[in-house]
Write an enzyme that holds these catalytic residues in place. Structure first.
Site, PDB file in Angstrom:
ATOM      1  N   HIS A 146     -19.288  -9.088   4.352  1.00 13.07           N
ATOM      2  CA  HIS A 146     -20.627  -8.968   4.921  1.00 13.07           C
ATOM      3  C   HIS A 146     -20.749  -7.709   5.775  1.00 13.07           C
ATOM      4  O   HIS A 146     -19.755  -7.137   6.235  1.00 13.07           O
ATOM      5  CB  HIS A 146     -20.961 -10.196   5.770  1.00 13.07           C
ATOM      6  CG  HIS A 146     -20.063 -10.343   6.971  1.00 13.07           C
ATOM      7  ND1 HIS A 146     -20.248  -9.623   8.135  1.00 13.07           N
ATOM      8  CD2 HIS A 146     -18.971 -11.116   7.173  1.00 13.07           C
ATOM      9  CE1 HIS A 146     -19.313  -9.945   9.012  1.00 13.07           C
ATOM     10  NE2 HIS A 146     -18.515 -10.845   8.459  1.00 13.07           N
ATOM     11  N   ARG A 194     -24.757 -14.155   7.616  1.00 16.09           N
ATOM     12  CA  ARG A 194     -24.436 -12.748   7.421  1.00 16.09           C
ATOM     13  C   ARG A 194     -23.968 -12.450   5.998  1.00 16.09           C
ATOM     14  O   ARG A 194     -24.220 -11.350   5.475  1.00 16.09           O
ATOM     15  CB  ARG A 194     -23.398 -12.295   8.452  1.00 16.09           C
ATOM     16  CG  ARG A 194     -22.097 -13.116   8.502  1.00 16.09           C
ATOM     17  CD  ARG A 194     -21.372 -12.819   9.798  1.00 16.09           C
ATOM     18  NE  ARG A 194     -20.069 -13.458   9.943  1.00 16.09           N
ATOM     19  CZ  ARG A 194     -19.897 -14.669  10.461  1.00 16.09           C
ATOM     20  NH1 ARG A 194     -20.947 -15.394  10.839  1.00 16.09           N
ATOM     21  NH2 ARG A 194     -18.678 -15.163  10.612  1.00 16.09           N
ATOM     22  N   GLU A 252     -15.942 -18.527   6.458  1.00 12.09           N
ATOM     23  CA  GLU A 252     -14.999 -17.975   7.431  1.00 12.09           C
ATOM     24  C   GLU A 252     -13.957 -19.018   7.834  1.00 12.09           C
ATOM     25  O   GLU A 252     -14.180 -20.230   7.727  1.00 12.09           O
ATOM     26  CB  GLU A 252     -15.780 -17.497   8.668  1.00 12.09           C
ATOM     27  CG  GLU A 252     -14.940 -16.893   9.772  1.00 12.09           C
ATOM     28  CD  GLU A 252     -14.225 -15.617   9.354  1.00 12.09           C
ATOM     29  OE1 GLU A 252     -13.222 -15.733   8.604  1.00 12.09           O
ATOM     30  OE2 GLU A 252     -14.637 -14.529   9.794  1.00 12.09           O
ATOM     31  N   HIS A 284     -12.145 -21.488  10.130  1.00  8.63           N
ATOM     32  CA  HIS A 284     -12.615 -22.295  11.260  1.00  8.63           C
ATOM     33  C   HIS A 284     -11.700 -21.986  12.448  1.00  8.63           C
ATOM     34  O   HIS A 284     -10.589 -22.498  12.536  1.00  8.63           O
ATOM     35  CB  HIS A 284     -12.578 -23.783  10.904  1.00  8.63           C
ATOM     36  CG  HIS A 284     -13.613 -24.179   9.910  1.00  8.63           C
ATOM     37  ND1 HIS A 284     -14.910 -24.498  10.257  1.00  8.63           N
ATOM     38  CD2 HIS A 284     -13.550 -24.300   8.561  1.00  8.63           C
ATOM     39  CE1 HIS A 284     -15.603 -24.811   9.171  1.00  8.63           C
ATOM     40  NE2 HIS A 284     -14.807 -24.695   8.127  1.00  8.63           N
TER      41      HIS A 284
END
Length: 233
Positions: free
Chosen positions: A14, A63, A89, A91
């Protein structure tokens, strides 16, 4: 995957957000691309416009979805974007939202740097779990897409540590070595999967400035940037 069928995976991280490189955004909701990130996403979309993607897949986080949408918008004809949480993503648990400069003083930081396969974030998941789910997702998409197309090409928009874990697997590297790889904002990497082995086609390709080759400041540090960092721009 069998026979002569191949699947080519294009990985795009991103674009920049207000938190990129300064704090560990993780799964914090409402983290959108900023003006710089939107410009980056438009540029990578223009670069990828000639490619016909058989699928575009995104992490569920805003994103990534915004970056994937910019790529889809630039294409002449793009498939609908699908979301796969396995590309989300890591955690980071209690580390989520904290400044990276502060986290660098935590004892766990050195574990993440030197032995990431043994790192578990407090209240979150381990990097090994992140890598396992992401690599499993790639295998699943490869299998599904090659059932219908002999040589599919698909795009996944994800996050720095997730992309590095997928690339380490493709290179046959142990997860403890994934910190040797970079995945800058809106960089693209590409892997072609065959029946016998993957081939790395691109790695952290920005297609523009070579400024990252000049060592100085953060570029001179021996630490890998947890979460991927903000690049050199």
């Amino acid at each position: 995957m069998s026979g002569t069928r191949t699947a080519t995976l294009v990985l795009v991280r991103h674009g920049l957000t207000p938190l990129t490189g300064s704090a560990l955004a993780g799964w914090t909701p409402g983290v959108h691309l900023d003006e710089r990130g939107r410009a980056q996403a438009a540029r990578v979309g223009a670069r990828l416009a000639p490619i016909r993607f058989d699928a575009i897949v995104s992490s569920p986080l805003e994103r990534c979805r915004e970056t994937a949408q910019a790529i889809a918008d630039a294409a002449e004809a793009a498939p609908a974007i699908t979301v796969d949480e396995r590309f989300g993503e890591c955690h980071y648990g209690e580390w989520t939202g904290r400044p990276l400069a502060e986290l660098a003083h935590e004892p766990l930081w050195q574990v993440v740097q030197s032995h990431p396969s043994g790192a578990r974030f407090p209240g979150g998941e381990s990097l090994a779990e992140t890598a396992h789910r992401a690599v499993a997702a790639v295998r699943d998409h490869n299998t599904r897409l090659t059932e219908h197309t002999e040589h599919p090409v698909y795009l996944v928009c994800s996050h720095g540590d997730v992309i590095k874990a997928i690339l380490a697997d493709a290179l046959g590297l142990h997860l403890d070595q994934f910190q040797r790889l970079n995945a800058d904002p809106c960089s693209l990497s590409a892997v072609r999967y065959t029946a016998f082995r993957p081939f790395l086609l691109r790695l952290n390709d920005l297609g523009e400035s070579l400024s990252g080759l000049q060592v100085g400041g953060a570029a001179g540090s021996t630490d890998a940037v947890v979460g991927g960092g903000a690049g050199e721009g």
